[in-house]
Write an enzyme that holds these catalytic residues in place. Structure first.
Site, PDB file in Angstrom:
ATOM      1  N   LYS A   1       0.847  -1.206   0.000  1.00 24.55           N
ATOM      2  CA  LYS A   1       0.000   0.000   0.000  1.00 24.55           C
ATOM      3  C   LYS A   1       0.870   1.239   0.000  1.00 24.55           C
ATOM      4  O   LYS A   1       0.645   2.165  -0.778  1.00 24.55           O
ATOM      5  CB  LYS A   1      -0.882   0.011   1.244  1.00 24.55           C
ATOM      6  CG  LYS A   1      -1.514   1.370   1.555  1.00 24.55           C
ATOM      7  CD  LYS A   1      -2.352   1.403   2.803  1.00 24.55           C
ATOM      8  CE  LYS A   1      -1.632   1.709   4.055  1.00 24.55           C
ATOM      9  NZ  LYS A   1      -1.316   3.119   4.323  1.00 24.55           N
ATOM     10  N   ASN A   2       1.895   1.264   0.848  1.00 21.02           N
ATOM     11  CA  ASN A   2       2.687   2.492   1.018  1.00 21.02           C
ATOM     12  C   ASN A   2       3.678   2.730  -0.103  1.00 21.02           C
ATOM     13  O   ASN A   2       4.257   3.809  -0.188  1.00 21.02           O
ATOM     14  CB  ASN A   2       3.388   2.474   2.380  1.00 21.02           C
ATOM     15  CG  ASN A   2       2.392   2.690   3.505  1.00 21.02           C
ATOM     16  OD1 ASN A   2       1.215   2.985   3.266  1.00 21.02           O
ATOM     17  ND2 ASN A   2       2.838   2.510   4.734  1.00 21.02           N
TER      18      ASN A   2
ATOM     19  N   ARG B   1      -4.992  10.676   3.666  1.00 16.64           N
ATOM     20  CA  ARG B   1      -4.041  11.783   3.705  1.00 16.64           C
ATOM     21  C   ARG B   1      -2.890  11.595   2.720  1.00 16.64           C
ATOM     22  O   ARG B   1      -2.183  12.547   2.386  1.00 16.64           O
ATOM     23  CB  ARG B   1      -3.547  12.042   5.104  1.00 16.64           C
ATOM     24  CG  ARG B   1      -2.912  10.902   5.815  1.00 16.64           C
ATOM     25  CD  ARG B   1      -2.440  11.385   7.163  1.00 16.64           C
ATOM     26  NE  ARG B   1      -1.753  12.637   7.051  1.00 16.64           N
ATOM     27  CZ  ARG B   1      -0.529  12.798   6.550  1.00 16.64           C
ATOM     28  NH1 ARG B   1       0.089  11.744   6.064  1.00 16.64           N
ATOM     29  NH2 ARG B   1       0.053  13.967   6.501  1.00 16.64           N
TER      30      ARG B   1
ATOM     31  N   CYS C   1      -4.659  12.741  12.331  1.00 13.24           N
ATOM     32  CA  CYS C   1      -5.391  11.469  12.394  1.00 13.24           C
ATOM     33  C   CYS C   1      -5.132  10.852  13.764  1.00 13.24           C
ATOM     34  O   CYS C   1      -4.476  11.451  14.611  1.00 13.24           O
ATOM     35  CB  CYS C   1      -4.934  10.535  11.265  1.00 13.24           C
ATOM     36  SG  CYS C   1      -3.262   9.960  11.495  1.00 13.24           S
TER      37      CYS C   1
ATOM     38  N   ARG D   1       0.274  15.019  11.991  1.00 16.04           N
ATOM     39  CA  ARG D   1       0.605  14.813  10.588  1.00 16.04           C
ATOM     40  C   ARG D   1       0.831  16.114   9.803  1.00 16.04           C
ATOM     41  O   ARG D   1       0.142  16.406   8.817  1.00 16.04           O
ATOM     42  CB  ARG D   1      -0.468  13.963   9.891  1.00 16.04           C
ATOM     43  CG  ARG D   1      -0.874  12.702  10.611  1.00 16.04           C
ATOM     44  CD  ARG D   1       0.233  11.690  10.870  1.00 16.04           C
ATOM     45  NE  ARG D   1       0.794  11.113   9.678  1.00 16.04           N
ATOM     46  CZ  ARG D   1       0.316  10.022   9.080  1.00 16.04           C
ATOM     47  NH1 ARG D   1      -0.765   9.459   9.535  1.00 16.04           N
ATOM     48  NH2 ARG D   1       0.890   9.533   8.003  1.00 16.04           N
TER      49      ARG D   1
ATOM     50  N   ASP E   1       5.160   1.357  11.783  1.00 16.87           N
ATOM     51  CA  ASP E   1       3.937   0.691  11.320  1.00 16.87           C
ATOM     52  C   ASP E   1       3.811  -0.740  11.814  1.00 16.87           C
ATOM     53  O   ASP E   1       2.773  -1.367  11.604  1.00 16.87           O
ATOM     54  CB  ASP E   1       3.861   0.709   9.785  1.00 16.87           C
ATOM     55  CG  ASP E   1       3.658   2.109   9.260  1.00 16.87           C
ATOM     56  OD1 ASP E   1       3.811   2.317   8.051  1.00 16.87           O
ATOM     57  OD2 ASP E   1       3.373   3.009  10.077  1.00 16.87           O
TER      58      ASP E   1
ATOM     59  N   ARG F   1      -8.352  -0.344   5.203  1.00  9.83           N
ATOM     60  CA  ARG F   1      -7.564   0.658   4.471  1.00  9.83           C
ATOM     61  C   ARG F   1      -6.222   0.076   4.045  1.00  9.83           C
ATOM     62  O   ARG F   1      -5.646   0.498   3.065  1.00  9.83           O
ATOM     63  CB  ARG F   1      -7.323   1.887   5.360  1.00  9.83           C
ATOM     64  CG  ARG F   1      -8.578   2.632   5.721  1.00  9.83           C
ATOM     65  CD  ARG F   1      -8.241   3.921   6.409  1.00  9.83           C
ATOM     66  NE  ARG F   1      -7.220   4.636   5.647  1.00  9.83           N
ATOM     67  CZ  ARG F   1      -6.471   5.624   6.154  1.00  9.83           C
ATOM     68  NH1 ARG F   1      -6.644   5.969   7.418  1.00  9.83           N
ATOM     69  NH2 ARG F   1      -5.571   6.245   5.422  1.00  9.83           N
TER      70      ARG F   1
HETATM   71  C1  EPZ Z   1       4.333   7.315   5.675  1.00  2.00           C
HETATM   72  O1  EPZ Z   1       3.555   8.403   6.128  1.00  2.00           O
HETATM   73  C2  EPZ Z   1       3.446   6.092   5.755  1.00  2.00           C
HETATM   74  N1  EPZ Z   1       2.257   6.274   4.937  1.00  2.00           N
HETATM   75  C3  EPZ Z   1       3.014   5.844   7.197  1.00  2.00           C
HETATM   76  O2  EPZ Z   1       2.265   4.620   7.219  1.00  2.00           O
HETATM   77  C4  EPZ Z   1       4.271   5.669   8.044  1.00  2.00           C
HETATM   78  O3  EPZ Z   1       3.895   5.474   9.402  1.00  2.00           O
HETATM   79  C5  EPZ Z   1       5.147   6.914   7.908  1.00  2.00           C
HETATM   80  O4  EPZ Z   1       5.472   7.135   6.525  1.00  2.00           O
HETATM   81  C6  EPZ Z   1       6.458   6.787   8.684  1.00  2.00           C
HETATM   82  O5  EPZ Z   1       7.166   5.675   8.214  1.00  2.00           O
HETATM   83  C7  EPZ Z   1       2.337   6.124   3.596  1.00  2.00           C
HETATM   84  O6  EPZ Z   1       3.398   5.859   3.056  1.00  2.00           O
HETATM   85  C8  EPZ Z   1       1.063   6.275   2.812  1.00  2.00           C
HETATM   86  P1  EPZ Z   1       6.272  10.953   7.457  1.00  2.00           P
HETATM   87  P2  EPZ Z   1       4.114   9.924   5.983  1.00  2.00           P
HETATM   88  O7  EPZ Z   1       6.078  12.195   6.677  1.00  2.00           O
HETATM   89  O8  EPZ Z   1       5.019  10.025   4.825  1.00  2.00           O
HETATM   90  C9  EPZ Z   1       6.676  14.243  10.818  1.00  2.00           C
HETATM   91  C10 EPZ Z   1       0.448   3.216   7.676  1.00  2.00           C
HETATM   92  O9  EPZ Z   1       0.027   2.762   8.754  1.00  2.00           O
HETATM   93  N2  EPZ Z   1       6.488  15.182   9.691  1.00  2.00           N
HETATM   94  O10 EPZ Z   1       7.456  10.083   7.149  1.00  2.00           O
HETATM   95  O11 EPZ Z   1       2.953  10.827   6.063  1.00  2.00           O
HETATM   96  C11 EPZ Z   1       5.439  13.396  11.070  1.00  2.00           C
HETATM   97  O12 EPZ Z   1       4.529  14.069  11.932  1.00  2.00           O
HETATM   98  C12 EPZ Z   1       0.886   4.671   7.606  1.00  2.00           C
HETATM   99  O13 EPZ Z   1       0.567   2.550   6.613  1.00  2.00           O
HETATM  100  C13 EPZ Z   1       6.691  16.549   9.912  1.00  2.00           C
HETATM  101  O14 EPZ Z   1       7.001  16.978  11.023  1.00  2.00           O
HETATM  102  O15 EPZ Z   1       4.962  10.062   7.325  1.00  2.00           O
HETATM  103  C14 EPZ Z   1       6.035  12.174  11.712  1.00  2.00           C
HETATM  104  O16 EPZ Z   1       6.282  12.440  13.068  1.00  2.00           O
HETATM  105  C15 EPZ Z   1       0.657   5.413   8.913  1.00  2.00           C
HETATM  106  N3  EPZ Z   1       6.536  17.407   8.860  1.00  2.00           N
HETATM  107  C16 EPZ Z   1       7.367  11.993  10.990  1.00  2.00           C
HETATM  108  O17 EPZ Z   1       7.672  13.283  10.452  1.00  2.00           O
HETATM  109  C17 EPZ Z   1       6.202  16.962   7.612  1.00  2.00           C
HETATM  110  O18 EPZ Z   1       6.094  17.797   6.687  1.00  2.00           O
HETATM  111  C18 EPZ Z   1       7.341  10.977   9.860  1.00  2.00           C
HETATM  112  O19 EPZ Z   1       6.259  11.317   9.021  1.00  2.00           O
HETATM  113  C19 EPZ Z   1       6.020  15.581   7.411  1.00  2.00           C
HETATM  114  C20 EPZ Z   1       6.170  14.715   8.458  1.00  2.00           C
END
Ligand code: EPZ
Length: 465
Positions: free
Chosen positions: A22-23, A95, A119, A124, A341, A433
């Site tokens: 999915k990711n 998202r 969420c 996020r 995850d 999902r």
């Molecule tokens: C991806 O989300 C995955 N989703 C998430 O999987 C996964 O948990 C996450 O990466 C971390 O590995 C998909 O790929 C669709 P991030 P993403 O931006 O890219 C902070 C699942 O269960 N951050 O890497 O949205 C954020 O708050 C989902 O399959 C900022 O501060 O996650 C978090 O603490 C859940 N500013 C950390 O960075 C930003 O602009 C990592 O978030 C972006 C993120």
């Protein structure tokens, strides 16, 4: 709403194929916006989030050429390049819609994407995504809850950008910037890029489309922009989180599972900690070499490139575990560390270890909605901030519990399969999902799990709130 009714105590046995990721599929689908050519994606999982993304792409003028996708094959082509608005109604349910931002700004020169809300697992934010696109020359404003992005008249311009945040890098932020840089004029260096395998998968497809990218999989990715990108025919990588979830399902039921199409090379931290806990994940090739009795091997692909870990044998693994699990201390980290995850699923497993385990969540410090639910099942958990101490118990007890987010739901299903008695997992739409008919696949392996409409259950079996 659907619920799962699970009778615990059944061990899982047999063989199952890991689905496409999915990711990986979500940013790959978004990246199809970068070309006017026909583009085909294979092994796309049949999930609610995928259907949402394909619906969003249709609104953005990227339409499916095959009426009903068969076997996870999606053939897409841009038919209306004028559409550039990802509406709140779609973005709020998925998202990852944010991953259309970079491709739209790069290819069409502008984009209007609803700000994704927070969420259950955290706030996020998307500040790092915007930092990267501004570095490439995009003008970004916020208007009525939407991100409005405009590329300069001459198009985006390559730049050096640091994408590190308080919690490490950003996976979808790296995807957005890499996609945008692929069509920018000049060279882009992404410092503190996400190293996740899904980013490597995206870069591999972009390169197949004609992009010039190197360093993907490392914290520094270098992209030399090109004029345009062509179509391609690409297979999505296997889902490492689904594979890790199935490994823990085998362990928590003291079963014996063989997983085909398992991206073992993307799960080295996970298998390291599982081995410490007494869960053994062995590639079938090794088992064959050790001449142990192994189930008949299914060849997942006629051609394979062992260097990419595509060797069917390497990607078929057998999961067994010791009778008594050992406690471990784990901190979630950006890849190649232990993935956030799989945190909830590991917590469910460690509830039954012989001793005290500690899990610290470094990516989403509030990703603990499953703690209260596991405690309802008799788990002995103590949370302090972003750390939870898990004191192992001999047995979990079935109970009605509430799913809150995708991976917490998976953790509750695992706990229910090991618990004594009946567990009702409410609101399993969260699970749909990210897992394709999980109940059917677990039932085929011996679990007692049924999907029922909550209206058919007595009020006492539903958890309020
Ligand atoms: C991806 O989300 C995955 N989703 C998430 O999987 C996964 O948990 C996450 O990466 C971390 O590995 C998909 O790929 C669709 P991030 P993403 O931006 O890219 C902070 C699942 O269960 N951050 O890497 O949205 C954020 O708050 C989902 O399959 C900022 O501060 O996650 C978090 O603490 C859940 N500013 C950390 O960075 C930003 O602009 C990592 O978030 C972006 C993120």
């Amino acid at each position: 709403m659907d619920t799962f009714v699970i009778e615990g105590g059944r061990r899982l046995f047999g063989r199952v194929r890991v689905n496409g990721s999915k990711n990986a599929a979500l940013p790959l689908l978004a990246a199809t916006l970068l070309t006017d050519d026909v583009i085909t994606l294979r092994d796309v999982p049949d999930l609610a989030d995928i259907r949402s993304m394909v619906g969003l792409l249709a609104e953005l003028g990227m339409t499916r050429q095959d009426e009903t996708p068969k076997g996870g094959v999606y053939t897409l082509k841009t038919t209306d390049p004028s559409a550039c608005h990802a509406r709140y109604e779609i973005v709020r349910t998925m998202r990852a819609s944010i991953s259309t931002l970079g491709p739209l700004v790069a290819k069409r020169g502008h984009a209007r994407i609803s700000l994704p809300g927070g969420c259950a697992i955290g706030e996020r934010p998307v500040d790092l995504h915007l930092r990267g696109l501004r570095a490439l020359g995009a003008t970004i404003t916020l208007n009525g809850g939407d991100i409005v992005a405009e590329a300069p008249a001459g198009g985006l311009v390559g730049a050096t950008v640091f994408l590190g945040g308080a919690f490490g890098s950003t996976v979808l932020g790296t995807a957005n910037v890499m996609c945008a840089a692929a069509l920018a004029r000049g060279t882009t260096i992404i410092e503190s890029a996400a190293c996740e395998p899904e980013i490597v998968d995206l870069a591999t497809m972009l390169i197949a489309m004609g992009a010039k990218i190197r360093g993907h999989g490392s914290p520094r990715i270098i992209i030399d922009g090109v004029e345009e990108l062509r179509g391609t025919d690409y297979s999505v990588m296997a889902d490492r989180i689904e594979a890790g979830t199935l490994m823990m399902a085998a362990a928590i039921t003291n079963g014996d599972l063989t997983l085909d199409n398992c991206p073992l090379d993307a799960l080295l931290a996970t298998t390291y900690f599982l081995d410490m806990a007494g869960v053994h994940v062995q590639p079938l090739a090794n088992l064959a070499q050790s001449r142990q009795k192994v189930p008949a091997l299914s060849v997942t692909s006629a051609t394979s490139d062992p260097s990419r870990g595509d060797d069917p044998q390497r990607r078929s693994v057998r999961v067994t575990c010791d009778r008594v699990l050992r406690p471990v201390e784990v901190t979630t980290q950006p890849h190649p560390g232990f993935p956030t995850d799989l945190q909830a699923q590991l917590m469910a497993l460690l509830c039954l270890a012989d001793g005290n385990s500690i899990i610290t969540e470094r990516i989403f410090p509030d990703r603990f909605l499953h703690v209260a639910e596991l405690s309802r099942m008799g788990a002995n958990l103590m949370r302090t901030g972003s750390t939870v101490v898990i004191s192992g118990v001999r047995q979990l007890k079935g109970a009605p519990v509430m799913a809150s987010d995708l991976r917490a739901s998976a953790g509750l299903v695992l706990a229910g399969m090991a618990a004594e008695g009946t567990t009702i997992v409410n609101r399993v739409y969260h699970l749909d999902r990210g897992y394709e008919r999980l109940e059917d696949r677990l039932r085929s392996l011996g679990a007692s799990i049924q999907r029922v409409d909550e209206k058919t259950l007595a009020p006492s079996e539903l958890v309020s709130g």
